[in-house]
Design an enzyme around this catalytic site. Structure first.
Site, PDB file in Angstrom:
ATOM      1  CG  ASN A  41      -1.668   1.236   1.479  1.00  0.00           C
ATOM      2  OD1 ASN A  41      -1.821   2.053   0.561  1.00  0.00           O
ATOM      3  ND2 ASN A  41      -2.163   1.433   2.687  1.00  0.00           N
ATOM      4  CD1 TRP A  42       3.507   1.209  -2.905  1.00  0.00           C
ATOM      5  CD2 TRP A  42       3.293   2.328  -4.836  1.00  0.00           C
ATOM      6  NE1 TRP A  42       4.187   0.512  -3.877  1.00  0.00           N
ATOM      7  CE2 TRP A  42       4.075   1.178  -5.068  1.00  0.00           C
ATOM      8  CE3 TRP A  42       3.026   3.189  -5.900  1.00  0.00           C
ATOM      9  CZ2 TRP A  42       4.587   0.870  -6.336  1.00  0.00           C
ATOM     10  CZ3 TRP A  42       3.529   2.885  -7.150  1.00  0.00           C
ATOM     11  CH2 TRP A  42       4.312   1.733  -7.363  1.00  0.00           C
ATOM     12  CE  LYS A  43       0.119   3.386   4.784  1.00  0.00           C
ATOM     13  NZ  LYS A  43       0.220   3.538   6.222  1.00  0.00           N
TER      14      LYS A  43
ATOM     15  CG  HIS B 161      -5.730   2.362   5.423  1.00  0.00           C
ATOM     16  ND1 HIS B 161      -5.198   3.274   6.294  1.00  0.00           N
ATOM     17  CD2 HIS B 161      -4.773   1.407   5.243  1.00  0.00           C
ATOM     18  CE1 HIS B 161      -3.971   2.891   6.623  1.00  0.00           C
ATOM     19  NE2 HIS B 161      -3.684   1.761   5.994  1.00  0.00           N
TER      20      HIS B 161
ATOM     21  CD  GLU C   2      -2.511   5.763   6.751  1.00  0.00           C
ATOM     22  OE1 GLU C   2      -2.596   5.757   5.516  1.00  0.00           O
ATOM     23  OE2 GLU C   2      -1.565   5.237   7.371  1.00  0.00           O
TER      24      GLU C   2
ATOM     25  N   GLY D 165       2.925   2.463  10.723  1.00  0.00           N
ATOM     26  CA  GLY D 165       3.916   3.511  10.534  1.00  0.00           C
ATOM     27  C   GLY D 165       4.738   3.833  11.770  1.00  0.00           C
TER      28      GLY D 165
ATOM     29  N   GLY E  39       2.784  -1.091   4.280  1.00  0.00           N
ATOM     30  CA  GLY E  39       2.818   0.318   3.912  1.00  0.00           C
ATOM     31  C   GLY E  39       4.233   0.768   3.587  1.00  0.00           C
ATOM     32  N   GLY E  40       4.883   1.414   4.555  1.00  0.00           N
ATOM     33  CA  GLY E  40       6.188   2.041   4.351  1.00  0.00           C
ATOM     34  C   GLY E  40       7.215   1.149   3.663  1.00  0.00           C
TER      35      GLY E  40
HETATM   36  P1  PGA Z   1       2.963   0.470   7.586  1.00  0.00           P
HETATM   37  O1  PGA Z   1       1.479   0.720   7.055  1.00  0.00           O
HETATM   38  O2  PGA Z   1       3.433  -0.833   6.997  1.00  0.00           O
HETATM   39  O3  PGA Z   1       3.757   1.641   7.101  1.00  0.00           O
HETATM   40  O4  PGA Z   1       2.886   0.386   9.080  1.00  0.00           O
HETATM   41  C1  PGA Z   1       0.567  -0.337   6.897  1.00  0.00           C
HETATM   42  C2  PGA Z   1      -0.747   0.187   6.366  1.00  0.00           C
HETATM   43  O5  PGA Z   1      -1.185   1.261   6.805  1.00  0.00           O
HETATM   44  O6  PGA Z   1      -1.383  -0.427   5.486  1.00  0.00           O
END
Ligand code: PGA
Length: 252
Positions: free
Chosen positions: A12-14, A98, A100, A176, A236-237
């Site tokens: 997930n690149w956000k 998600h 966020e 994160g 994510g990251g």
């Molecule tokens: P993260 O994010 O791996 O950076 O903790 C995961 C996500 O929000 O899908």
């Protein structure tokens, strides 16, 4: 009743990477990636990059995922993107609610259930994200919070949809932060989600894949993927660098 089929890992690149970044990423990742037959690997770039990298991924081992969708198929919904639009560019999976989006855009469980329904209706495979925040965990409410998000987010979902449905358990305190859930914490919550899915979907419940998300890295992916009840990962990251994601995708 047999359990879920292949494992699923989604990067997930956000809100990161432009179209040209995304194309460069795909060109770096593809030659490095050997996807074993027991797993599926997908990337969720921003909307702008979906159409641009689709031709690069076509016919290869990486599937396309979207980070969000709207619940109507078309109409006066400025700024939104619909299921049929995602379908046309080759998207297979779509993240729903998600944390966020729940936090910054006030996305509700009601919106989540409409989006899950829209994704299924459009032939996409939804990944409903659930998870408690730090205060909820510390006050002993984690289980109740996750059960409520599941019951509300899956309202109206028929048991027949189970093989196309994914849940991502993402504790907000792990996203994160570099502080992933321990295997014991993940196992406990995945078991609880599995039980809730059985309550909601009956015999079809075991067909739903349950992904773990929150600070998954090359260093902890092997252990997390060996954890009972973990059918995949939402990354994510660590998915933003092609070489790190290649290592994660080849977890052992
Ligand atoms: P993260 O994010 O791996 O950076 O903790 C995961 C996500 O929000 O899908």
């Amino acid at each position: 009743m047999s359990g879920p089929a292949r494992r699923l890992l989604i990067g997930n690149w956000k809100m990161n990477l432009t179209v040209s970044d995304a194309q460069a990423y795909a060109r770096t990742l593809l030659p490095r990636l050997k996807v074993a037959g027991d797993r599926e690997i997908a990337l969720a770039p921003p909307f702008t990059a979906l159409g641009a990298i689709a031709p690069l991924l076509k016919g290869g081992p990486i599937l396309l995922a979207a980070q969000n969708l709207f619940w109507e198929d078309e109409g006066p919904y400025t700024g939104e993107i619909s299921g049929p639009m995602l379908q046309e560019v080759g998207v297979t999976y779509v993240l729903v609610a998600h944390s966020e989006r729940r936090r910054h855009l006030e996305e509700t469980d009601r919106a989540a259930s409409r989006k899950v329904a829209a994704a299924l209706r459009c032939g996409l495979q939804p990944v409903l994200c659930v998870g408690e925040d730090e205060m909820e965990r510390e006050s002993g409410r984690a289980a109740t919070v996750v059960q409520t998000q599941l019951a509300r987010g899956l309202e109206g979902v028929a048991p027949g949809a189970a093989p196309r449905l994914q849940i991502a358990y993402e504790p907000v305190w792990a996203i994160g932060t570099g502080k992933a859930a321990t295997p014991a914490q993940a196992a406990e919550m995945h078991a609880l989600i599995r039980a809730e899915l059985a309550r909601l979907l009956g015999e079809a419940g075991p067909g739903v894949r349950i992904l773990y998300g929150g600070s998954v890295t090359p260093a902890n992916v092997d252990e997390l993927m060996r954890t009972p009840g973990v059918d995949g990962a939402l990354v994510g990251g660590a998915s933003l660098k092609a070489d790190e994601f290649a290592r994660i995708a080849s977890y052992r």
